[in-house]
Design an enzyme around this catalytic site. Structure first.
Site, PDB file in Angstrom:
ATOM      1  N   SER A 175       0.795  -1.239   0.000  1.00  0.00           N
ATOM      2  CA  SER A 175       0.000   0.000   0.000  1.00  0.00           C
ATOM      3  C   SER A 175       0.820   1.279   0.000  1.00  0.00           C
ATOM      4  O   SER A 175       0.263   2.366  -0.074  1.00  0.00           O
ATOM      5  CB  SER A 175      -0.952   0.003   1.207  1.00  0.00           C
ATOM      6  OG  SER A 175      -1.840  -1.075   1.124  1.00  0.00           O
ATOM      7  N   LYS A 188      -7.607   1.897   7.876  1.00  0.00           N
ATOM      8  CA  LYS A 188      -6.816   2.991   7.300  1.00  0.00           C
ATOM      9  C   LYS A 188      -7.623   4.284   7.258  1.00  0.00           C
ATOM     10  O   LYS A 188      -7.094   5.372   7.514  1.00  0.00           O
ATOM     11  CB  LYS A 188      -6.324   2.608   5.913  1.00  0.00           C
ATOM     12  CG  LYS A 188      -5.284   1.496   5.962  1.00  0.00           C
ATOM     13  CD  LYS A 188      -4.889   1.055   4.580  1.00  0.00           C
ATOM     14  CE  LYS A 188      -3.878  -0.081   4.646  1.00  0.00           C
ATOM     15  NZ  LYS A 188      -3.444  -0.504   3.318  1.00  0.00           N
TER      16      LYS A 188
END
Length: 156
Positions: free
Chosen positions: A83, A126
């Site tokens: 990511s 997140k």
């Protein structure tokens, strides 16, 4: 030459918490497109940074005229996972003056060599880390969690 230090926040989910790490970047002297990396990156995170570097080199030939330094904050904490790619691509774009710099940006997303941003895992965690951060702008892949995004973060 642009010797200003730029930064972006990268969202990640670790062993027990979602975190927002600062990634700093600076354009160095004339060079060959080399990227110096500091900050305890794991192999997959490093590979994500290399994909971002390759995308810049392919799409912006002037990228190869300078060297760069990316620093991933909090040395003691190992950064891992795919990511990191989107945040690396964005900060390299700032350093090459391909994007106008704006502070308060966070990002999460895996990128591929075609420039596509892939869905990420732990998106809810997140988004929660982003909601707690001081960042105003979030770059995140399209995901089916849009309802959560609006309800929890209230910034869409």
């Amino acid at each position: 030459m642009n010797s200003k230090i730029y930064s972006i926040s990268a969202l990640c989910f670790g062993q027990e918490a979602s975190l927002c790490f600062e990634v700093q970047g600076i354009k160095l002297a004339k060079g060959t497109g080399k990227v110096i990396v500091t900050g305890n990156l794991g192999l997959v995170a490093y590979e994500s940074m290399m994909v971002a570097k390759t995308l810049m080199a392919i799409n912006y030939p002037a990228f190869n005229n300078y060297n760069y330094h990316l620093h991933f904050s909090y040395h003691a904490t190992k950064k891992e996972g795919p990511s990191w790619g989107l945040a690396c691509f964005i900060i390299l774009s700032f350093l090459c003056d391909k994007l106008k710099y704006k502070s308060g940006i966070a990002a999460t997303g895996e990128i591929d060599l075609a420039g596509n941003v892939k869905p990420v895992k732990y998106i809810d965690e997140k988004l929660t880390a982003w909601a707690k951060s001081s960042c105003d702008i979030l770059f995140v892949p399209k995901n089916k969690n849009r309802r959560f995004f609006r309800r929890t973060c209230g910034r869409l």
